[in-house]
Write an enzyme that holds these catalytic residues in place. Sequence first.
Site, PDB file in Angstrom:
ATOM      1  N   GLY A  15       0.772  -1.226   0.000  1.00  0.00           N
ATOM      2  CA  GLY A  15       0.000   0.000   0.000  1.00  0.00           C
ATOM      3  C   GLY A  15       0.805   1.279   0.000  1.00  0.00           C
ATOM      4  O   GLY A  15       0.338   2.300   0.521  1.00  0.00           O
ATOM      5  N   SER A  16       1.979   1.288  -0.589  1.00  0.00           N
ATOM      6  CA  SER A  16       2.767   2.533  -0.594  1.00  0.00           C
ATOM      7  C   SER A  16       2.044   3.630  -1.384  1.00  0.00           C
ATOM      8  O   SER A  16       2.092   4.804  -1.001  1.00  0.00           O
ATOM      9  CB  SER A  16       4.168   2.291  -1.166  1.00  0.00           C
ATOM     10  OG  SER A  16       4.136   2.040  -2.550  1.00  0.00           O
ATOM     11  N   MET A  93      -4.733  -6.319  -6.855  1.00  0.00           N
ATOM     12  CA  MET A  93      -4.272  -7.314  -7.822  1.00  0.00           C
ATOM     13  C   MET A  93      -5.348  -8.282  -8.289  1.00  0.00           C
ATOM     14  O   MET A  93      -5.077  -9.412  -8.643  1.00  0.00           O
ATOM     15  CB  MET A  93      -3.079  -8.089  -7.237  1.00  0.00           C
ATOM     16  CG  MET A  93      -1.900  -7.191  -6.863  1.00  0.00           C
ATOM     17  SD  MET A  93      -1.367  -6.104  -8.208  1.00  0.00           S
ATOM     18  CE  MET A  93      -0.350  -7.223  -9.129  1.00  0.00           C
ATOM     19  N   HIS A 112      -0.868   2.274 -12.979  1.00  0.00           N
ATOM     20  CA  HIS A 112      -0.246   1.115 -13.632  1.00  0.00           C
ATOM     21  C   HIS A 112       1.222   1.446 -13.893  1.00  0.00           C
ATOM     22  O   HIS A 112       1.523   2.536 -14.402  1.00  0.00           O
ATOM     23  CB  HIS A 112      -0.966   0.798 -14.938  1.00  0.00           C
ATOM     24  CG  HIS A 112      -0.396  -0.366 -15.674  1.00  0.00           C
ATOM     25  ND1 HIS A 112      -0.594  -1.664 -15.273  1.00  0.00           N
ATOM     26  CD2 HIS A 112       0.392  -0.420 -16.775  1.00  0.00           C
ATOM     27  CE1 HIS A 112       0.042  -2.471 -16.103  1.00  0.00           C
ATOM     28  NE2 HIS A 112       0.653  -1.745 -17.023  1.00  0.00           N
ATOM     29  N   GLU A 177       5.424   7.148  -8.922  1.00  0.00           N
ATOM     30  CA  GLU A 177       4.010   6.834  -8.660  1.00  0.00           C
ATOM     31  C   GLU A 177       3.502   7.633  -7.470  1.00  0.00           C
ATOM     32  O   GLU A 177       2.368   8.142  -7.474  1.00  0.00           O
ATOM     33  CB  GLU A 177       3.850   5.336  -8.387  1.00  0.00           C
ATOM     34  CG  GLU A 177       4.144   4.457  -9.580  1.00  0.00           C
ATOM     35  CD  GLU A 177       4.029   2.988  -9.242  1.00  0.00           C
ATOM     36  OE1 GLU A 177       3.193   2.620  -8.400  1.00  0.00           O
ATOM     37  OE2 GLU A 177       4.774   2.196  -9.833  1.00  0.00           O
TER      38      GLU A 177
HETATM   39  C1  GRF Z   1       3.063  -0.607  -7.801  1.00  0.00           C
HETATM   40  O1  GRF Z   1       4.073  -0.860  -8.744  1.00  0.00           O
HETATM   41  C2  GRF Z   1       1.829  -0.133  -8.531  1.00  0.00           C
HETATM   42  O2  GRF Z   1       2.144   0.491  -9.752  1.00  0.00           O
HETATM   43  C3  GRF Z   1       1.098  -1.386  -8.804  1.00  0.00           C
HETATM   44  O3  GRF Z   1       1.262  -2.143  -7.611  1.00  0.00           O
HETATM   45  C4  GRF Z   1       2.619  -1.912  -7.149  1.00  0.00           C
HETATM   46  C5  GRF Z   1       2.673  -1.908  -5.647  1.00  0.00           C
HETATM   47  O4  GRF Z   1       1.976  -0.792  -5.205  1.00  0.00           O
HETATM   48  N1  GRF Z   1      -0.279  -1.111  -9.108  1.00  0.00           N
HETATM   49  P1  GRF Z   1       1.792  -0.460  -3.618  1.00  0.00           P
HETATM   50  O5  GRF Z   1       3.162  -0.271  -3.021  1.00  0.00           O
HETATM   51  O6  GRF Z   1       1.058  -1.641  -2.985  1.00  0.00           O
HETATM   52  O7  GRF Z   1       1.000   0.810  -3.639  1.00  0.00           O
END
Ligand code: GRF
Length: 199
Positions: A15-16, A93, A112, A177
């Site tokens: 979830g970053s 996902m 994405h 991102e």
């Molecule tokens: C990231 O690369 C994002 O682009 C993709 O999922 C990956 C992990 O994202 N959708 P996060 O750290 O869980 O937000």
Amino acid sequence: MSEHKRVAILISGGGSNMVSLVDSMTGDHPARACLVLSNNADAGGLEKAAARGVTTAVVDHRPFKGDREAFEAELVKPILEAGADIVCLAGFMRVLTAGFVSQFQNRFLNIHPSLLPKYKGLHTHARALEAGDAEHGCTVHEVTPALDDGPILGQAKVPVLTGDTPDVLAARVLKQEHVLYPAVLRRFAAGDRTPVLLG
Ligand code: GRF
């Protein structure tokens, strides 16, 4: 909260991106996070959301054994209960059906990790390296029934450097991102769909 747009964020992992979005929605920002929802009870992002005072929920997809519609009928409930005006996918996902997407058409965003329309789907960083691309990046787009295909609301570019591995490139993209998604959400929540173009 009532004067702000209410944003639900869907995650599957760390979830970053969700953290970047939640932390950006302060002050005169027109939106506030109203829910962080995951299909994975072990998603690290759930703790981070709770630590920020954001309501969390989990709808595990596994009991539904591939019955996407049944899973989505449960997944939609906390989003409606939270009164979300905007839904953001952030490292979520699971592929969503047209039936689910249509409920949030025109208020549904995703990030994405490629410069769409290049490299829809998975393993985007390895594919960019294999193709010998000089640049790569990330895209925020409106979610439509076709995977990774909706109108582009923002892109951020990064250079591909000699010796890059997929993980090194992914880390460079991820940093962007965390800048791009909050910038797009702020504009989108204000009703402005002008694309944000960075780097
Ligand atoms: C990231 O690369 C994002 O682009 C993709 O999922 C990956 C992990 O994202 N959708 P996060 O750290 O869980 O937000």
